[in-house]
Design an enzyme around this catalytic site. Structure first.
Site, mmCIF file in Angstrom:
data_model
loop_
_atom_site.group_PDB
_atom_site.id
_atom_site.type_symbol
_atom_site.label_atom_id
_atom_site.label_comp_id
_atom_site.label_asym_id
_atom_site.label_seq_id
_atom_site.Cartn_x
_atom_site.Cartn_y
_atom_site.Cartn_z
ATOM 1 N N GLY A 107 -6.317 10.187 7.857
ATOM 2 C CA GLY A 107 -7.049 9.972 6.385
ATOM 3 C C GLY A 107 -7.108 8.488 6.440
ATOM 4 N N GLY A 126 -10.166 6.479 4.024
ATOM 5 C CA GLY A 126 -10.153 6.604 2.561
ATOM 6 C C GLY A 126 -9.746 5.081 1.846
ATOM 7 N N GLN A 127 -9.657 5.172 0.568
ATOM 8 C CA GLN A 127 -9.569 3.788 0.105
ATOM 9 C C GLN A 127 -8.173 2.882 0.585
ATOM 10 O OE1 GLN A 127 -8.268 3.776 -4.046
ATOM 11 N NE2 GLN A 127 -9.110 1.915 -4.466
ATOM 12 N N TYR A 166 -3.218 17.795 -8.556
ATOM 13 C CA TYR A 166 -2.956 16.757 -7.696
ATOM 14 C C TYR A 166 -1.500 16.355 -8.134
ATOM 15 C CZ TYR A 166 -3.268 11.637 -6.337
ATOM 16 O OH TYR A 166 -2.888 10.544 -5.875
ATOM 17 N N ASP A 223 -9.497 10.678 10.880
ATOM 18 C CA ASP A 223 -10.063 10.999 9.684
ATOM 19 C C ASP A 223 -11.030 12.163 10.027
ATOM 20 O OD1 ASP A 223 -10.238 9.556 6.543
ATOM 21 O OD2 ASP A 223 -11.620 11.231 7.105
ATOM 22 N N ILE A 224 -11.201 13.127 9.035
ATOM 23 C CA ILE A 224 -12.352 14.077 9.352
ATOM 24 C C ILE A 224 -13.707 13.489 9.359
ATOM 25 C CG2 ILE A 224 -12.317 14.735 6.720
ATOM 26 C CD1 ILE A 224 -12.417 17.634 7.737
ATOM 27 N N ARG A 225 -13.742 12.236 8.611
ATOM 28 C CA ARG A 225 -14.953 11.635 8.386
ATOM 29 C C ARG A 225 -15.220 10.803 9.536
ATOM 30 N NH1 ARG A 225 -13.446 9.446 2.537
ATOM 31 N NH2 ARG A 225 -11.310 9.587 3.352
ATOM 32 N N LYS A 280 1.638 16.456 -5.502
ATOM 33 C CA LYS A 280 2.464 15.258 -5.247
ATOM 34 C C LYS A 280 4.054 15.288 -5.745
ATOM 35 C CE LYS A 280 -0.737 12.680 -3.519
ATOM 36 N NZ LYS A 280 -0.532 12.313 -1.946
HETATM 37 N N1 SER Z 1 -5.613 7.029 -8.374
HETATM 38 C C1 SER Z 1 -5.334 8.235 -8.382
HETATM 39 C C2 SER Z 1 -6.112 9.180 -9.230
HETATM 40 O O1 SER Z 1 -6.707 8.651 -10.381
HETATM 41 C C3 SER Z 1 -3.649 8.431 -8.934
HETATM 42 O O2 SER Z 1 -2.991 8.476 -8.134
HETATM 43 O O3 SER Z 1 -6.115 10.346 -9.057
#
Ligand code: SER
Length: 316
Positions: free
Chosen positions: A10, A13-14, A144, A36-38, A148
């Site tokens: 990954g 990503g950011q 999400y 990454d997959i991208r 987590k």
């Molecule tokens: N930045 C994330 C979100 O907004 C929080 O971990 O989903």
């Protein structure tokens, strides 16, 4: 001991882009394999090895680990909070299955260390919202957040049961100018800087007094590497560590931008992400990280705003 060789899953990503670049500086370009997959991110091109890997394709991950002699994995692939609510089952699949498979692989292949990010999204409406402690009521309401928190428990389980050295941080909203966020509830705090420079105005999808914990990316990257490099006896929590730097509302970030761009205006049109934000803490107590492995943040809202606006205007 074998020379460390790191696989980032990954990497586009950011967090992945900046973490890959920072780890390549810390180690060497060839010791850090980005995947990454991208398609490879522009900023990664020419800086070291790159592979196309789907995080849930454990066969591909395992082959790379064996072929390249990988000793550490940073698993960053995930769907964030807002996208997760649109595709709950897909979010669960990507966020959980990639982790469980890589934890298993970590035991099998005797990896030295694994890093996996958690989030303030583990907390929910029943959690105390001010200075949220490391250990408190945890009832996440988003897919999400559920993934987590479950992931944290699995990381702790693998450490206790198999001695796997998995480390984790509960990031707040992350703000960066190099790599874009995607699908998060805190993304407004990045978009606002881009729009302030482009059109001197921004419509926020969170209401004016919605406070959330936030952090500038340089702090997050440094904190991640410091956690991973800390001597093992300093890692006292095998659930993810709370990590904090600042806390602000859309109204306050707009005021900070107005110090540099006086004509900037903000308006508010809260959408479904407001409910997610309202379920999260407003500020975080990260004293465990500060005490255990000396975490310190460097950026506050003013310093971050000056840095974001300067970099976004010079790197268009
Ligand atoms: N930045 C994330 C979100 O907004 C929080 O971990 O989903």
């Amino acid at each position: 001991m074998k020379q460390e060789k790191i696989l980032i899953v990954g990497a586009c990503g950011q967090i992945g882009v900046e973490l890959t670049l920072a780890l390549r500086k810390q180690y060497s370009n060839n010791q850090v394999i980005a995947s990454d997959i991208r398609e490879e991110h522009e900023l990664l091109k020419g800086t070291g090895p790159y592979l196309t890997i789907n995080a849930t394709d454990i066969k591909a991950v395992a082959e790379t680990v064996q072929k390249e002699g990988i000793t550490q994995i940073y698993l960053l692939a995930a769907l964030l909070s807002a996208t997760g609510e649109k595709m709950p089952m897909k979010a669960w699949d990507i966020n959980m299955n990639s982790l469980l498979q890589i934890l298993e692989l970590g035991v099998e292949q005797k990896l030295h260390k694994i890093y996996w990010p958690s989030s303030i999204a583990v907390f929910g409406t029943t959690t105390p919202r001010q200075d949220t402690p490391q250990k408190t009521i945890v009832e996440p309401t988003t897919v999400y957040g559920i993934s987590k928190y479950s992931g944290e428990l699995w990381c702790q389980y693998y450490q206790k049961r198999w001695g796997l050295d998995v480390r984790s941080l509960r990031y707040p909203g992350l703000i960066s100018w190099k790599s874009a966020p995607g699908g998060g509830t805190t993304d407004y705090a990045v978009e606002i800087y881009h729009e302030a420079l482009k059109q001197q105005k921004y419509t926020s999808f969170l209401s004016e007094n919605t406070y959330l914990p936030m952090m500038y990316m340089d702090d997050a990257i440094r904190g991640t590497i410091e956690l991973m490099e800390a001597p093992i006896e300093q890692i006292k929590s095998r659930m993810a560590y709370n990590l904090s730097a600042m806390s602000f509302s859309p109204k306050e970030i707009a005021a900070a931008i107005q110090q540099h761009i006086p004509d900037f205006t903000i308006s508010y049109a809260p959408d479904f992400r407001q409910q997610i934000a309202d379920s999260w803490p407003q500020s975080i107590d990260d004293s465990a990280a500060r005490n255990d492995w000396n975490w310190k943040h460097e950026f506050d809202l003013q310093k971050m705003t000056a840095t974001m606006l300067e970099n976004l205007s010079t790197h268009k």
